[in-house]
Scaffold this active site. Structure first.
Site, short mmCIF file in Angstrom:
data_model
loop_
_atom_site.label_atom_id
_atom_site.label_comp_id
_atom_site.label_asym_id
_atom_site.label_seq_id
_atom_site.Cartn_x
_atom_site.Cartn_y
_atom_site.Cartn_z
N CYS A 1 0.80 -1.23 0.00
CA CYS A 1 0.00 0.00 0.00
C CYS A 1 0.84 1.29 0.00
O CYS A 1 1.34 1.68 -1.04
CB CYS A 1 -0.98 -0.02 1.16
SG CYS A 1 -2.34 1.15 0.98
N ARG B 1 -12.67 5.31 -1.24
CA ARG B 1 -11.75 4.23 -0.92
C ARG B 1 -12.17 2.94 -1.62
O ARG B 1 -13.36 2.69 -1.83
CB ARG B 1 -11.69 3.98 0.60
CG ARG B 1 -11.19 5.15 1.40
CD ARG B 1 -10.83 4.73 2.82
NE ARG B 1 -9.61 3.94 2.86
CZ ARG B 1 -8.38 4.45 2.82
NH1 ARG B 1 -8.22 5.75 2.72
NH2 ARG B 1 -7.33 3.67 2.87
N HIS C 1 -3.47 -6.01 1.86
CA HIS C 1 -3.15 -6.07 3.30
C HIS C 1 -3.62 -7.42 3.81
O HIS C 1 -3.83 -8.35 3.08
CB HIS C 1 -3.92 -4.98 4.05
CG HIS C 1 -3.47 -3.59 3.75
ND1 HIS C 1 -2.40 -3.01 4.37
CD2 HIS C 1 -3.95 -2.66 2.89
CE1 HIS C 1 -2.24 -1.78 3.93
NE2 HIS C 1 -3.17 -1.53 3.03
#
Length: 266
Positions: A106, A140, A204
């Site tokens: 990220c 997002r 993640h």
């Protein structure tokens, strides 16, 4: 690279692997530290002696690095490490050129590219190891993500990012997603980027516990760069039954976790 006799001695002596956790203090959210636990445990089972060093701005740069792991962070975290990252850019590019395996999640994936343009239209210049650039957007992109990677098969992780990343001609995607609105930019169906042994990704979750093929890619790359080609296979052959059983248990857990995550959009 060690000669054959030295390599054999190193294999018998649990050869060390120096693992650097890059900016652990500011770039370590959404479970990214699980990647360190995963890579160190599997390396131990193969018979290596993983040694983790944490590097933050102002720390001395290690003399020996066999692998680098980096995570994600919020915009203010990126701003805290950006000056130090630029200062270390030459060291990191040299190590990438020398085939040191690296995994950047990220925020550090973005800063391993050419630049990240924040929501305030500030441009944070990256170190340019990956031929990518990233532009922040208001929305997002969140949720469990499944992609197909040429070298690793099915890869499962959890994306959570507001930056849209675009690949240049010098970067290959880590994998491909099938859905619109997912992956690097929601449009071209790519996710992550690769160059030499450097992997950048938005996954993640943590990535490595659910994806042992990528974990072993990093361990193998680190071991064979330091101790010579064939070292990883040699260590696998030398594993005792207890270690093999534990590795099978971890692989089974990874498979279960991946299947559950893949069945849940969020």
């Amino acid at each position: 690279m060690l000669q054959t006799q030295d390599k054999a001695k190193a294999v018998g002596d649990h050869p060390p692997l120096q693992i650097l956790s890059l900016y652990h203090r500011d770039m370590n959210i959404y479970g990214d530290s699980g990647n360190i636990l995963s890579v160190t445990r599997r390396a131990e089972l193969y018979g290596f002696r993983p040694m983790v060093r944490y590097y933050d701005p102002g720390d001395a740069w290690p003399e020996r690095i066999d692998m680098i792991l980096g995570g994600g962070g919020q915009d203010h975290g990126q701003e805290r490490i950006i000056d130090d990252l630029r200062n270390r850019g030459g060291d990191l590019r040299d190590l990438a050129d020398q085939d040191v395996p690296m995994l950047m999640i990220c925020g550090l994936y973005q800063l391993f590219g050419h630049y990240f343009e924040t929501s305030d239209h500030e441009r944070l210049e990256g170190v340019g190891i990956l031929d990518v650039h990233t532009i922040a957007q208001p929305e997002r992109m969140i949720g469990n993500l499944v992609e197909q990677a040429e070298d690793f098969g099915r890869v499962v992780g959890y994306e959570n990012h507001s930056g849209l990343t675009y690949l240049g001609e010098g970067a290959h995607p880590l994998g491909m997603v099938t859905e619109d609105g997912r992956g690097n930019n929601g449009k071209d169906h790519t996710e992550g980027a690769r160059w030499k042994k450097v992997i950048g990704t938005y996954m993640h979750g943590s990535l490595l516990p659910k994806n042992p093929a990528i974990t072993d890619f990093l361990i193998k790359g680190a071991a064979e760069r330091r101790y010579g080609q064939g070292t990883f296979a040699q260590m696998q052959e030398a594993m005792d039954q207890k270690s093999r059983s534990e590795l099978e248990r971890l692989d089974s857990l990874a498979d279960q976790a991946s299947r559950i995550a893949a069945s849940r959009p969020r």
